[in-house]
Design a protein around this motif. Structure first.
Motif, PDB file in Angstrom:
ATOM      1  N   ILE A   1      45.355  50.679  26.987  1.00 27.96           N
ATOM      2  CA  ILE A   1      45.658  51.804  27.874  1.00 27.96           C
ATOM      3  C   ILE A   1      44.421  52.234  28.652  1.00 27.96           C
ATOM      4  CG2 ILE A   1      46.368  54.223  27.908  1.00 27.96           C
ATOM      5  CD1 ILE A   1      47.992  53.622  25.377  1.00 27.96           C
ATOM      6  N   TRP A   2      43.257  52.177  28.021  1.00 25.68           N
ATOM      7  CA  TRP A   2      42.053  52.767  28.577  1.00 25.68           C
ATOM      8  C   TRP A   2      41.265  51.849  29.496  1.00 25.68           C
ATOM      9  CZ3 TRP A   2      42.373  57.659  27.814  1.00 25.68           C
ATOM     10  CH2 TRP A   2      43.005  58.140  26.694  1.00 25.68           C
ATOM     11  N   ASP A   3      41.710  50.609  29.689  1.00 21.17           N
ATOM     12  CA  ASP A   3      40.916  49.653  30.435  1.00 21.17           C
ATOM     13  C   ASP A   3      40.978  49.843  31.945  1.00 21.17           C
ATOM     14  OD1 ASP A   3      40.433  46.087  30.151  1.00 21.17           O
ATOM     15  OD2 ASP A   3      39.018  47.726  29.990  1.00 21.17           O
ATOM     16  N   ALA A   4      42.024  50.502  32.445  1.00 21.66           N
ATOM     17  CA  ALA A   4      42.183  50.654  33.894  1.00 21.66           C
ATOM     18  C   ALA A   4      41.145  51.626  34.434  1.00 21.66           C
ATOM     19  CB  ALA A   4      43.577  51.164  34.219  1.00 21.66           C
ATOM     20  N   PRO A   5      40.405  51.224  35.474  1.00 21.15           N
ATOM     21  CA  PRO A   5      39.414  52.135  36.042  1.00 21.15           C
ATOM     22  C   PRO A   5      40.095  53.312  36.735  1.00 21.15           C
ATOM     23  CG  PRO A   5      39.518  50.098  37.304  1.00 21.15           C
ATOM     24  CD  PRO A   5      40.429  49.933  36.129  1.00 21.15           C
ATOM     25  N   GLN A   6      39.483  54.457  36.646  1.00 22.98           N
ATOM     26  CA  GLN A   6      39.994  55.652  37.304  1.00 22.98           C
ATOM     27  C   GLN A   6      39.543  55.638  38.758  1.00 22.98           C
ATOM     28  OE1 GLN A   6      41.594  58.371  35.740  1.00 22.98           O
ATOM     29  NE2 GLN A   6      41.779  57.218  33.852  1.00 22.98           N
ATOM     30  N   PRO A   7      40.454  55.781  39.708  1.00 17.84           N
ATOM     31  CA  PRO A   7      40.043  55.787  41.114  1.00 17.84           C
ATOM     32  C   PRO A   7      39.081  56.934  41.396  1.00 17.84           C
ATOM     33  CG  PRO A   7      42.443  55.821  40.889  1.00 17.84           C
ATOM     34  CD  PRO A   7      41.863  55.947  39.522  1.00 17.84           C
ATOM     35  N   GLY A   8      38.043  56.633  42.116  1.00 18.30           N
ATOM     36  CA  GLY A   8      37.111  57.664  42.544  1.00 18.30           C
ATOM     37  C   GLY A   8      36.050  58.031  41.525  1.00 18.30           C
ATOM     38  N   LEU A   9      36.051  57.414  40.355  1.00 10.95           N
ATOM     39  CA  LEU A   9      35.036  57.737  39.361  1.00 10.95           C
ATOM     40  C   LEU A   9      33.971  56.653  39.330  1.00 10.95           C
ATOM     41  CD1 LEU A   9      37.076  58.934  36.246  1.00 10.95           C
ATOM     42  CD2 LEU A   9      35.814  60.326  37.869  1.00 10.95           C
TER      43      LEU A   9
ATOM     44  N   ALA B   1      30.859  54.650  37.361  1.00  5.73           N
ATOM     45  CA  ALA B   1      30.839  54.104  36.001  1.00  5.73           C
ATOM     46  C   ALA B   1      30.377  55.131  34.974  1.00  5.73           C
ATOM     47  CB  ALA B   1      29.955  52.864  35.955  1.00  5.73           C
ATOM     48  N   ASP B   2      29.362  55.934  35.306  1.00  7.11           N
ATOM     49  CA  ASP B   2      28.875  56.932  34.349  1.00  7.11           C
ATOM     50  C   ASP B   2      29.918  58.001  34.077  1.00  7.11           C
ATOM     51  OD1 ASP B   2      26.432  55.734  33.952  1.00  7.11           O
ATOM     52  OD2 ASP B   2      25.399  56.921  35.490  1.00  7.11           O
ATOM     53  N   ARG B   3      30.571  58.473  35.135  1.00  9.42           N
ATOM     54  CA  ARG B   3      31.604  59.514  34.966  1.00  9.42           C
ATOM     55  C   ARG B   3      32.778  58.962  34.164  1.00  9.42           C
ATOM     56  NH1 ARG B   3      30.300  64.570  35.739  1.00  9.42           N
ATOM     57  NH2 ARG B   3      31.909  65.263  37.126  1.00  9.42           N
ATOM     58  N   GLN B   4      33.172  57.725  34.447  1.00 12.55           N
ATOM     59  CA  GLN B   4      34.286  57.128  33.709  1.00 12.55           C
ATOM     60  C   GLN B   4      33.905  56.995  32.239  1.00 12.55           C
ATOM     61  OE1 GLN B   4      35.874  53.562  35.355  1.00 12.55           O
ATOM     62  NE2 GLN B   4      37.392  53.339  33.749  1.00 12.55           N
ATOM     63  N   ARG B   5      32.682  56.560  31.980  1.00 12.31           N
ATOM     64  CA  ARG B   5      32.200  56.417  30.602  1.00 12.31           C
ATOM     65  C   ARG B   5      32.235  57.770  29.900  1.00 12.31           C
ATOM     66  NH1 ARG B   5      27.319  56.960  27.851  1.00 12.31           N
ATOM     67  NH2 ARG B   5      27.016  55.455  26.173  1.00 12.31           N
ATOM     68  N   GLU B   6      31.796  58.802  30.590  1.00 12.41           N
ATOM     69  CA  GLU B   6      31.779  60.139  30.009  1.00 12.41           C
ATOM     70  C   GLU B   6      33.169  60.632  29.656  1.00 12.41           C
ATOM     71  OE1 GLU B   6      29.647  63.381  31.135  1.00 12.41           O
ATOM     72  OE2 GLU B   6      27.738  62.360  31.025  1.00 12.41           O
ATOM     73  N   GLN B   7      34.162  60.229  30.399  1.00 18.40           N
ATOM     74  CA  GLN B   7      35.530  60.649  30.107  1.00 18.40           C
ATOM     75  C   GLN B   7      36.178  59.764  29.051  1.00 18.40           C
ATOM     76  OE1 GLN B   7      37.807  60.968  33.691  1.00 18.40           O
ATOM     77  NE2 GLN B   7      36.535  62.593  34.515  1.00 18.40           N
ATOM     78  N   MET B   8      35.906  58.494  29.101  1.00 17.23           N
ATOM     79  CA  MET B   8      36.590  57.551  28.227  1.00 17.23           C
ATOM     80  C   MET B   8      36.095  57.596  26.787  1.00 17.23           C
ATOM     81  SD  MET B   8      38.898  56.335  30.042  1.00 17.23           S
ATOM     82  CE  MET B   8      39.482  55.107  28.906  1.00 17.23           C
ATOM     83  N   ILE B   9      34.803  57.665  26.576  1.00 12.38           N
ATOM     84  CA  ILE B   9      34.288  57.605  25.210  1.00 12.38           C
ATOM     85  C   ILE B   9      34.820  58.755  24.351  1.00 12.38           C
ATOM     86  CG2 ILE B   9      32.194  57.746  23.787  1.00 12.38           C
ATOM     87  CD1 ILE B   9      30.854  55.902  25.825  1.00 12.38           C
ATOM     88  N   PRO B  10      34.766  60.011  24.804  1.00 16.40           N
ATOM     89  CA  PRO B  10      35.323  61.071  23.959  1.00 16.40           C
ATOM     90  C   PRO B  10      36.832  60.889  23.717  1.00 16.40           C
ATOM     91  CG  PRO B  10      33.918  62.014  25.648  1.00 16.40           C
ATOM     92  CD  PRO B  10      34.076  60.566  25.972  1.00 16.40           C
ATOM     93  N   ALA B  11      37.550  60.427  24.730  1.00 14.00           N
ATOM     94  CA  ALA B  11      38.995  60.207  24.558  1.00 14.00           C
ATOM     95  C   ALA B  11      39.250  59.107  23.534  1.00 14.00           C
ATOM     96  CB  ALA B  11      39.637  59.847  25.904  1.00 14.00           C
ATOM     97  N   LEU B  12      38.497  58.033  23.628  1.00 12.80           N
ATOM     98  CA  LEU B  12      38.662  56.945  22.663  1.00 12.80           C
ATOM     99  C   LEU B  12      38.256  57.378  21.258  1.00 12.80           C
ATOM    100  CD1 LEU B  12      37.412  53.973  24.850  1.00 12.80           C
ATOM    101  CD2 LEU B  12      39.713  54.229  23.902  1.00 12.80           C
ATOM    102  N   LEU B  13      37.232  58.186  21.144  1.00 16.31           N
ATOM    103  CA  LEU B  13      36.818  58.679  19.824  1.00 16.31           C
ATOM    104  C   LEU B  13      37.901  59.557  19.203  1.00 16.31           C
ATOM    105  CD1 LEU B  13      33.033  59.430  20.446  1.00 16.31           C
ATOM    106  CD2 LEU B  13      34.011  57.588  19.045  1.00 16.31           C
TER     107      LEU B  13
ATOM    108  N   LEU C   1      35.599  50.890  22.794  1.00 14.38           N
ATOM    109  CA  LEU C   1      34.370  51.682  22.803  1.00 14.38           C
ATOM    110  C   LEU C   1      33.169  50.794  23.135  1.00 14.38           C
ATOM    111  CD1 LEU C   1      35.047  53.982  19.740  1.00 14.38           C
ATOM    112  CD2 LEU C   1      34.603  54.763  22.072  1.00 14.38           C
ATOM    113  N   ALA C   2      33.174  49.584  22.584  1.00 12.65           N
ATOM    114  CA  ALA C   2      32.074  48.656  22.851  1.00 12.65           C
ATOM    115  C   ALA C   2      32.015  48.279  24.329  1.00 12.65           C
ATOM    116  CB  ALA C   2      32.216  47.410  21.980  1.00 12.65           C
ATOM    117  N   THR C   3      33.174  48.163  24.982  1.00 14.47           N
ATOM    118  CA  THR C   3      33.160  47.815  26.413  1.00 14.47           C
ATOM    119  C   THR C   3      32.537  48.919  27.258  1.00 14.47           C
ATOM    120  OG1 THR C   3      35.364  48.693  26.893  1.00 14.47           O
ATOM    121  CG2 THR C   3      35.243  46.385  26.191  1.00 14.47           C
ATOM    122  N   TYR C   4      32.559  50.145  26.752  1.00 16.08           N
ATOM    123  CA  TYR C   4      31.930  51.263  27.465  1.00 16.08           C
ATOM    124  C   TYR C   4      30.497  51.495  26.993  1.00 16.08           C
ATOM    125  CZ  TYR C   4      36.306  52.372  29.691  1.00 16.08           C
ATOM    126  OH  TYR C   4      37.439  52.312  30.451  1.00 16.08           O
ATOM    127  N   GLY C   5      29.985  50.580  26.157  1.00 14.89           N
ATOM    128  CA  GLY C   5      28.599  50.677  25.729  1.00 14.89           C
ATOM    129  C   GLY C   5      28.361  51.696  24.644  1.00 14.89           C
TER     130      GLY C   5
END
Length: 127
Positions: A4-12, A14-26, A48-52
């Motif tokens: 579900i989380w692999d699709a990039p968010q339009p307009g974000l 990489a850092d902003r996407q990482r900031e949103q995705m990691i807490p959601a995945l956690l 999580l590993a794909t987002y570093g």
């Protein structure tokens, strides 16, 4: 496996996407741990590993404010300045009306009440 989380968010970026995705995945991972779904925990760990994400280091937000954030902050500051200017002007008007109230007719008293209502509306009510 459906990711579900692999699709990039339009307009974000990489850092902003990482900031949103990691807490959601956690949060998602924590739920799977609670329910003992180890296969899903493993899949989320892969994401999580794909987002570093480094489980040893944890997660610390690093994204810097964007131009949109700066613009929003500027608009909020402008709106607050305008509100403060309006309150200041209304307080000055109220003081002038009250000073004239003793020698005037009923009309200025009505205006004082109106100004008091506007001060309350703008958050600058008299103490």
């Amino acid at each position: 496996m459906t990711v579900i989380w692999d699709a990039p968010q339009p307009g974000l970026d990489a850092d902003r996407q990482r900031e949103q995705m990691i807490p959601a995945l956690l949060r998602e991972r924590e739920t799977y741990v609670i329910y003992g779904k180890t296969d899903r925990v493993r899949q989320v760990d892969e994401q999580l590993a794909t987002y570093g994400y480094d489980p040893e280091a944890g997660f610390t937000p690093t994204a810097q404010p964007t131009a949109a954030d700066d613009e929003r902050e500027q608009l909020e500051q402008d709106a607050e300045r305008q509100r403060q200017d309006k309150v200041r002007a209304l307080r000055e008007e109220r003081e002038q009306l009250v000073a004239r109230q003793e020698r005037a007719t009923r009309e200025p008293r009505d205006r004082v009440a109106l100004v008091d209502e506007q001060l309350a509306h703008y958050g600058g009510a008299q103490a």
